[in-house]
Design an enzyme around this catalytic site. Structure first.
Site, PDB file in Angstrom:
ATOM      1  CB  THR A  71     -17.575  42.582  31.052  1.00  0.00           C
ATOM      2  OG1 THR A  71     -18.782  43.152  31.314  1.00  0.00           O
ATOM      3  CG2 THR A  71     -17.021  41.839  32.474  1.00  0.00           C
ATOM      4  CB  THR A 104     -17.630  47.246  21.530  1.00  0.00           C
ATOM      5  OG1 THR A 104     -18.901  46.474  21.724  1.00  0.00           O
ATOM      6  CG2 THR A 104     -16.687  46.653  22.300  1.00  0.00           C
ATOM      7  CG  ASP A 105     -23.195  48.745  21.471  1.00  0.00           C
ATOM      8  OD1 ASP A 105     -22.488  47.801  20.859  1.00  0.00           O
ATOM      9  OD2 ASP A 105     -24.741  48.620  21.422  1.00  0.00           O
ATOM     10  CE  LYS A 111     -19.524  46.955  17.923  1.00  0.00           C
ATOM     11  NZ  LYS A 111     -20.343  46.444  19.296  1.00  0.00           N
TER      12      LYS A 111
END
Ligand SMILES: [Zn+2]
Lengths: 399, 617
Positions: free
Chosen positions: A69, A145-146, A222
């Site tokens: 998003t 983002t995962d 990440k």
């Protein structure tokens, strides 16, 4: 009727057997459905479509959305939050973007990034390629983002691009006034119009709203589940940074520059590959379950080890035609299977050292290599070659 | 004043910090810190979209947005949740229990399924840009017949250090918000209700004490006026005064409107750049400003400077509105010449603006045309309200020292709330609700103390309201005499505090040890002040009591003195009564000053006399 009084509210949803009602005060409460009576429908309020003029003399960017998003809108009457994907909505939410470029938006998917698949990577690659052919100055991909780093690696291998391809997302939801979405988006747009010429992830560099880091798509991870600055370059320095709010982009020497690569796409992938993290006491059965896989990346311990008891199974896999690549679960540093007996035995069993590749990057790479090269010998040496900056020849970086 | 005649209605919202172990949505302790101890800092921009910032023109809104940068101090006692870098933990159940207890005390209905909401707060005091809040119970009753509408459980905001710097130690402490209906009609009634609710809250023994731990917001309106919310009344004693002054303000604004109508006053956008008039001004503010703009308010002379409540004029209201555009304030001709602006300059501006005698000129100094225009637009908007049918705008205001108030923002609508999806709803079933017990009200407790322990009524009330109430009740449970404990807590400590002794450093354990020592005869109650002085200066209870002499009973004192005199019989024979002085010192050292010197000298004199007489006979 509740608490001895009749109250008016808007019925929102049913949750665990309770009717969730939004009171006039704005609060939601969950009440027994039998205490509610229906009085009418909420009048529709047509969403006003803002007219946001784009500046044609600015660079042209394409925004391909996959589900991350970049902007959202809250309907305070019902409390519902909706993601916005259309250029006008994005520009309304983040007006500064209009000063950087003009935009085309391509809605590709609306998925949570954990539901990403190699198939969608391929669709994404084709969509990006089309935009590059169209002559855009850069491409932005909004992404959860995962698994953003996996997708960035996949696009890195599949596409040769003369223009920047920038992945961006937000760690804190876009509905909150403190969200990192807007600053990340503005910095991504700056990076996508800069002199960069490769696939990158642009996200917060620190917990403050001061700088975004530009990370190479094949060397980024990440490293935190929730912080804004979760993304880190591993084993190399970031390619550069974008200052906020000035928007000034600075690129390091090792960043590939705009125009250095010719446009091209190699979108074949061999999906039948796996990634296995070794742990003490792991049963050979688990390894044997990968029988028939075309490629297997092992995240071994330290310099790239698995227990001696697993070596026969590894040998069996290689003999059956599986390409087995060793990486290290240390994340930092490179594999060297020549130091200890176990390592030497693994090499003898036919395991290929994955250098300092990140395990998940090695997985994506092995899919791509095996999709494009069937010869085991050549596939093996491609795994050890540096294709898109995923392998470094010298370890210059500490922890 | 006949408040009934003017149609005063008022309601209050009380915000009280709960003294739970951990914060509402993370596992940090509810510890307040000194901002100098902060271990790190970061900064953020808060972003709002659409019309959430009120009626400020878009360009200025953009400019403000970019400049609204908030800095936050972090501590070794705060975590990523306060930093808005981690999703919240489940709602603190201890805090919810306290809310349920209070809800029961007011006879309220609990919400079956409690939903946490995000309430938009963009002043920087919440790192996320919203405050988490949940409606827990509805519909309670007050003794005056009024109603408690709701109890909400919220997270406390960050403490403003100064300007746009906030300290995160306070963020996330559980806060109970109690909202009454607009059921009060005199200033005194508002104060009484606030006092009563405060007493009920303290009866739980689970609320924080001290400055800033309880805050009252008061909603006030009069007939013809509007609902105005005054935030942040910290001193209970000021509530009635705040109400009186707001009534005065609303009445005066109504009267000003009448005057403006008589003068046929009107407000138009005739703003002009007057920077050139001030090129060689002596006013430091104007000299620094890049742009100076002026606005003519037709028929406003004398009224901009008209006092609407102590220390506040209509011009102050204009100024508050203008400040929303990031300017320092405004000047108006009712207060000029002043601030280095000369009468000549005023005249030039008046001429330039074609102002008549009845017209007032408002001027603003700003860093850009946009900001100056924005500020004057705000003034135009506020001045138009002054002549409109609703001359008292609905506002949220902040209390100023003394009880007057300044404009903060328009009253928030109900719309700025949406669900906090990271926190699961909590069910309050019958079992939990029925198991919620109600503590004894402090007012009832005070009565009981007075009766059961024969403590003075006044004393009993002070004791019940004291922070040391739990200590007192513990002492009783441990068999300490109520009067001893009460006297120590209320009198001894008050006197010591007055003498500058750091009484707050004495732990409950030290109090109890002291009382037990008195009860067992190990020390005298007269020695308590000295004991406490020692402990307050950092020494341990045992050390202090060892250093202080075992306090001597008069029987013991007599035998000590007798022995001293007997041991020095020759000296006493030689010197007779003159031995008194030197022996005094010996005795006082022996009893280490724990006995009144007058008593010692009296006994000593008798002993010397007796010894002397004995020898001679
Ligand atoms: Zn915390």
């Amino acid at each position: 009727m509740y608490g001895g009084k009749t109250r008016k509210g808007i019925y929102i949803t049913e949750r665990d057997g309770m009717a969730v009602v939004k009171l006039d005060s704005g609060y939601n409460i969950g009440v027994d459905p039998v205490s509610c009576a229906f009085s009418g429908h909420l009048p529709e309020i047509p969403a006003k479509k803002p007219d946001v003029p784009q500046k044609k003399d600015l660079p042209g960017l394409s925004i391909v959305s996959t589900g991350g998003t970049i902007a959202s809108r809250i309907d305070y009457r019902t409390g519902s939050v909706t993601s916005q994907f259309d250029a006008a909505d994005i520009l309304t939410a983040i007006p500064e973007l209009a000063n950087v470029a003009n935009y085309r938006t391509i809605p590709l998917a609306t998925i949570l990034s954990e539901n990403m698949t190699p198939l969608i990577w391929q669709e994404l690659a084709r969509a990006i390629c089309e935009e590059i052919k169209r002559g855009v100055d850069g491409v932005i991909i909004t992404h959860g983002t995962d698994t953003m780093a996996y997708s960035a690696a996949a696009i890195s291998f599949m596409i040769d691009s003369p223009v920047p391809i920038v992945f961006v997302g937000s760690q804190r939801s876009a509905d909150r006034p403190s969200s990192d979405n807007a600053m990340n988006a503005v910095c991504a747009a700056r990076a996508a119009t800069s002199d960069l010429g490769e696939v990158a992830i642009v996200m917060h560099a620190t917990t403050s709203d001061d700088t975004c880091a530009i990370h190479r798509g094949t060397r980024v991870r990440k490293m935190h589940s929730s912080r804004r600055d979760a993304f880190r370059s591993i084993g190399i320095d970031p390619l550069g940074s974008v200052a906020y709010p000035s928007g000034e982009v600075s690129l390091e020497e090792h960043a590939v520059r705009r125009g250095c690569r010719k446009a091209g796409i190699h979108d074949k992938l061999e999906e039948h590959c796996g990634l296995l993290q070794f742990y003490p006491g792991m049963s050979p059965d688990l390894l044997e379950a990968y029988e028939g896989c075309k490629g297997l990346v092992i995240a071994g311990t330290g310099l790239g080890h698995v227990s001696t008891t697993l070596i026969p199974s590894v040998r069996g896999l290689v003999e059956d035609g599986t390409l087995v690549v060793m990486t290290t679960q240390c994340m930092q540093g490179r594999v060297c299977d020549r130091v200890y007996d176990t390592g030497r035995d693994l090499l003898a069993a036919g395991v290929i050292e994955g250098g300092d590749m990140l395990p998940e990057v090695a997985l994506v790479k092995i899919m791509w290599v095996l999709g494009n090269e069937r010869d085991p010998e050549r596939a093996g040496s491609l795994m050890q070659a540096d294709l898109k900056g995923e392998c470094t020849r010298r370890s210059t970086h500490g922890l | 004043m006949d408040y009934n005649a003017i149609g005063l209605t008022a309601g209050i919202e009380i915000h009280q910090q709960l003294n739970t172990r951990e914060k509402l949505f993370c596992h940090c302790l509810t510890l307040l810190r000194n901002s100098a101890e902060h271990s790190g800092e970061f900064f953020r921009y808060l972003r709002v979209t659409e019309s959430e910032m009120g009626e400020i023109d878009r360009a200025a809104q953009e400019e403000m947005k970019r400049e609204r940068k908030f800095r936050y101090y972090t501590y070794d006692t705060t975590c990523l949740v306060e930093n808005d870098e981690e999703p919240p933990a489940p709602m603190n159940d201890e805090a919810l229990s306290v809310c349920l207890t209070i809800a029961r005390m007011f006879g309220m209905t609990p919400v079956r399924q409690v939903h946490t909401m995000r309430k938009l707060v963009i002043d920087g005091s919440n790192t996320s840009g919203f405050q988490r809040t949940a409606l827990v119970a509805l519909n309670g009753a007050l003794p005056n017949g009024g109603e408690i509408e709701t109890i909400c459980l919220e997270e406390e905001a960050a403490q403003r250090v100064k300007d746009d710097i906030f300290s995160l130690d306070r963020l996330g402490i559980p806060l109970i918000e109690i909202t009454t209906s607009p059921c009060m009609h005199t200033p005194e009634e508002v104060q009484q209700v606030a006092e009563y609710i405060g007493m009920v809250l303290r009866s739980t023994g689970k609320v924080k004490r001290g400055i800033g731990t309880i805050r009252q917001d008061v909603n006030i309106s009069i007939r013809g006026g509007s609902r105005v919310e005054i935030k942040g009344v910290q001193e209970l004693d000021l509530i009635a005064e705040v109400v009186r002054r707001e009534v005065q303000r609303q009445e005066t604004l109504l009267a000003i409107r009448e005057k403006l109508l008589l003068r046929k006053a009107s407000v138009h956008d005739n703003a002009q750049d007057v920077t050139d008039i001030f090129t060689s001004t002596k006013s430091t503010v104007l000299k620094k400003a890049k742009r100076i703009y002026a606005l003519r308010l037709d028929g406003f002379t004398g009224l901009a400077g008209y006092e609407i409540q102590p220390g506040r004029r209509l011009g102050s209201e204009f100024s508050d509105y203008a400040k929303k555009c990031g300017v320092g304030g405004i000047f108006h001709t009712d207060e000029l010449p002043a601030y280095g602006i000369t009468a000549e300059e005023v005249l030039k501006v008046r001429t330039h603006m074609s102002a008549c005698d009845q017209d007032c000129i408002v001027m603003v100094a700003a860093a850009s045309d946009t900001l100056a225009r924005c500020a004057l637009h705000q003034v135009i908007g506020r001045a138009q309200l002054a002549v409109s049918e609703r001359p008292v705008p609905e506002e949220t205001r902040k209390m100023l020292e003394g009880g007057s108030s300044a404009y903060m923002r328009p009253l928030p609508g109900a719309a700025r709330m949406y669900p906090e999806t990271d926190v699961l709803p909590v069910i309050i079933d019958d079992e939990r609700w029925n198991a919620t017990t109600v503590p004894e009200l402090l007012s009832v407790k005070a009565q009981r103390f007075a009766q059961e322990y024969a403590i003075d009524r006044n004393y009993a009330t002070r004791l019940a309201l004291s922070e040391k109430l739990p200590l007192f009740e513990r002492a009783l449970a441990e068999g300490i005499k109520p009067k001893l404990a009460a006297f120590t807590i209320l009198s001894t400590c008050t006197e010591l505090r007055r003498d500058g002794v750091a009484v707050e450093k004495i732990s409950d354990e030290d109090y109890l040890a002291t009382w037990h020592a008195v009860e067992s005869g190990r020390t005298a109650k007269e020695a308590i002040p000295d004991l406490f002085k020692g402990i307050a200066s950092g020494d341990s209870f045992e050390n202090v009591i060892r250093k202080l002499a075992p306090t001597v009973s008069s029987h013991e004192l007599k035998s000590i003195i007798h022995k001293i005199v007997a041991d020095r019989s020759e000296f006493v024979e030689q010197k007779g009564r003159a031995a008194l002085g030197p022996l005094m010192g010996v005795v006082m050292t022996e009893v280490r000053g724990s006995v009144d010197g007058k008593i010692v000298s009296e006994i000593l004199r008798k002993e010397i006399d007796a010894a002397f007489a004995g020898k001679r006979s």
